[in-house]
Design a protein around this motif. Structure first.
Motif, PDB file in Angstrom:
ATOM      1  N   ALA A  89      55.748  16.653  47.441  1.00 39.12           N
ATOM      2  CA  ALA A  89      54.432  16.020  47.332  1.00 39.12           C
ATOM      3  C   ALA A  89      54.535  14.511  47.130  1.00 39.12           C
ATOM      4  O   ALA A  89      53.652  13.760  47.533  1.00 39.12           O
ATOM      5  CB  ALA A  89      53.662  16.652  46.167  1.00 39.12           C
ATOM      6  N   THR A  90      55.628  14.058  46.516  1.00 47.24           N
ATOM      7  CA  THR A  90      55.780  12.627  46.259  1.00 47.24           C
ATOM      8  C   THR A  90      56.029  11.837  47.537  1.00 47.24           C
ATOM      9  O   THR A  90      55.927  10.611  47.538  1.00 47.24           O
ATOM     10  CB  THR A  90      56.944  12.379  45.284  1.00 47.24           C
ATOM     11  OG1 THR A  90      58.113  13.051  45.770  1.00 47.24           O
ATOM     12  CG2 THR A  90      56.606  12.892  43.895  1.00 47.24           C
ATOM     13  N   SER A  91      56.376  12.510  48.640  1.00 51.56           N
ATOM     14  CA  SER A  91      56.629  11.809  49.896  1.00 51.56           C
ATOM     15  C   SER A  91      55.363  11.657  50.724  1.00 51.56           C
ATOM     16  O   SER A  91      55.374  11.006  51.769  1.00 51.56           O
ATOM     17  CB  SER A  91      57.684  12.549  50.718  1.00 51.56           C
ATOM     18  OG  SER A  91      57.160  13.782  51.205  1.00 51.56           O
ATOM     19  N   LYS A  92      54.273  12.247  50.262  1.00 48.13           N
ATOM     20  CA  LYS A  92      53.006  12.163  50.996  1.00 48.13           C
ATOM     21  C   LYS A  92      51.957  11.459  50.136  1.00 48.13           C
ATOM     22  O   LYS A  92      51.977  11.563  48.910  1.00 48.13           O
ATOM     23  CB  LYS A  92      52.502  13.567  51.350  1.00 48.13           C
ATOM     24  CG  LYS A  92      53.426  14.363  52.246  1.00 48.13           C
ATOM     25  CD  LYS A  92      52.836  15.731  52.516  1.00 48.13           C
ATOM     26  CE  LYS A  92      53.730  16.577  53.396  1.00 48.13           C
ATOM     27  NZ  LYS A  92      53.154  17.914  53.660  1.00 48.13           N
ATOM     28  N   SER A  93      51.059  10.764  50.796  1.00 46.49           N
ATOM     29  CA  SER A  93      50.007  10.087  50.034  1.00 46.49           C
ATOM     30  C   SER A  93      48.783   9.862  50.919  1.00 46.49           C
ATOM     31  O   SER A  93      48.878   9.875  52.145  1.00 46.49           O
ATOM     32  CB  SER A  93      50.505   8.749  49.475  1.00 46.49           C
ATOM     33  OG  SER A  93      50.925   7.891  50.511  1.00 46.49           O
ATOM     34  N   THR A  94      47.650   9.643  50.270  1.00 42.23           N
ATOM     35  CA  THR A  94      46.402   9.313  50.941  1.00 42.23           C
ATOM     36  C   THR A  94      46.004   7.903  50.526  1.00 42.23           C
ATOM     37  O   THR A  94      46.049   7.574  49.344  1.00 42.23           O
ATOM     38  CB  THR A  94      45.292  10.301  50.540  1.00 42.23           C
ATOM     39  OG1 THR A  94      45.674  11.627  50.946  1.00 42.23           O
ATOM     40  CG2 THR A  94      43.964   9.942  51.197  1.00 42.23           C
ATOM     41  N   VAL A  95      45.633   7.067  51.488  1.00 41.00           N
ATOM     42  CA  VAL A  95      45.250   5.692  51.179  1.00 41.00           C
ATOM     43  C   VAL A  95      43.829   5.417  51.670  1.00 41.00           C
ATOM     44  O   VAL A  95      43.358   6.062  52.600  1.00 41.00           O
ATOM     45  CB  VAL A  95      46.219   4.668  51.815  1.00 41.00           C
ATOM     46  CG1 VAL A  95      47.618   4.817  51.238  1.00 41.00           C
ATOM     47  CG2 VAL A  95      46.263   4.818  53.331  1.00 41.00           C
ATOM     48  N   GLU A  96      43.178   4.476  51.015  1.00 39.71           N
ATOM     49  CA  GLU A  96      41.819   4.110  51.414  1.00 39.71           C
ATOM     50  C   GLU A  96      41.504   2.693  50.930  1.00 39.71           C
ATOM     51  O   GLU A  96      41.925   2.289  49.842  1.00 39.71           O
ATOM     52  CB  GLU A  96      40.799   5.088  50.831  1.00 39.71           C
ATOM     53  CG  GLU A  96      39.374   4.818  51.291  1.00 39.71           C
ATOM     54  CD  GLU A  96      38.362   5.799  50.700  1.00 39.71           C
ATOM     55  OE1 GLU A  96      37.147   5.562  50.844  1.00 39.71           O
ATOM     56  OE2 GLU A  96      38.796   6.787  50.064  1.00 39.71           O
ATOM     57  N   GLU A  97      40.779   1.944  51.740  1.00 40.54           N
ATOM     58  CA  GLU A  97      40.301   0.630  51.334  1.00 40.54           C
ATOM     59  C   GLU A  97      39.014   0.801  50.530  1.00 40.54           C
ATOM     60  O   GLU A  97      38.189   1.658  50.828  1.00 40.54           O
ATOM     61  CB  GLU A  97      40.051  -0.255  52.556  1.00 40.54           C
ATOM     62  CG  GLU A  97      41.312  -0.631  53.301  1.00 40.54           C
ATOM     63  CD  GLU A  97      41.068  -1.756  54.298  1.00 40.54           C
ATOM     64  OE1 GLU A  97      40.077  -2.490  54.137  1.00 40.54           O
ATOM     65  OE2 GLU A  97      41.879  -1.888  55.226  1.00 40.54           O
TER      66      GLU A  97
END
Length: 223
Positions: A89-97
């Motif tokens: 799970a630490t290798s995946k992420s969600t990003v948003e401005e």
């Protein structure tokens, strides 16, 4: 014993039984999912079993879990267990401005001693952009006609001095939901946020060009 207590006891017993089953599901991210899964189970919105051909509650369960559906559906038996050994799970992420950043507020909160339950980290913009450069290089190598390739990263580098500009981010010590992460970063005046799929939250400052660091550094939420 009052009548109301008689009604609650079976529901509470069922909930405890179901929650104890979370530990038996190897793919279930208990640190991230336990709270929301508990809420949905109490409301009896995830009681059906698609694996047995019964999907009568699937829509209600998905709406209840909301943004955590992808990460937590296996905890309630709605989807196949995930194999985190292949992709942690630490290798995946969600990003948003974030639409309304307040740079002056973010700088004020991250200068000097770090606020309680947070860690402030600063690093060169060049380090932040290293992954972006590798990605652009990879995309260029896939194109057989380089003259048609558009590389937005070049214009970014033209306006930044890697030796002078620093990217500042904030990590929260504890695991939080993606909704909490966005709310916390908005309240700090952050420009963007990165929510790792192990529930570690990173708020990204105005000087950062990309999406901050890709390394998990939440003190109580590292795995």
């Amino acid at each position: 014993m009052r009548p109301g207590q008689l009604i609650l006891l079976p529901a509470a017993a069922a909930l405890l039984f179901l929650l104890s089953g979370l530990s038996l599901t190897s793919g279930c991210n208990k640190a991230l999912c336990a709270s929301d899964v508990s809420k949905c189970l109490i409301q009896e919105l995830c009681q059906c079993r698609p694996s047995d051909g019964n999907c009568s509650c699937c829509k209600e369960c998905m709406l209840c879990l909301g943004n955590l559906w992808e990460e937590c559906c296996d905890c309630v038996g709605m989807c196949n267990p995930k194999n985190y050994s292949d992709s942690p799970a630490t290798s995946k992420s969600t990003v948003e401005e974030l639409h309304r950043p307040i740079p002056s507020l973010f700088r004020a909160l991250t200068e000097g001693d770090a606020p309680i339950n947070m860690m402030v980290v600063s690093f060169p913009v060049a380090e932040e952009l290293s992954h972006h450069e590798n990605l652009v290089s990879f995309l260029e190598s896939l194109d057989t006609q380089p003259q048609n390739v558009s590389v937005p990263g070049n214009s970014i580098h033209a306006s930044y001095d890697a030796q002078e500009n620093m990217c500042t981010v904030v990590y929260f010590d504890d695991c939080v939901s993606i909704r909490q992460c966005k709310l916390y970063c908005e309240s700090m005046g952050g420009s963007k946020y990165r929510w790792f799929h192990n529930a570690c939250c990173q708020c990204i400052g105005p000087e950062c060009v990309d999406y901050g660091s890709k390394t998990v550094k939440c003190m109580n939420c590292l795995f």
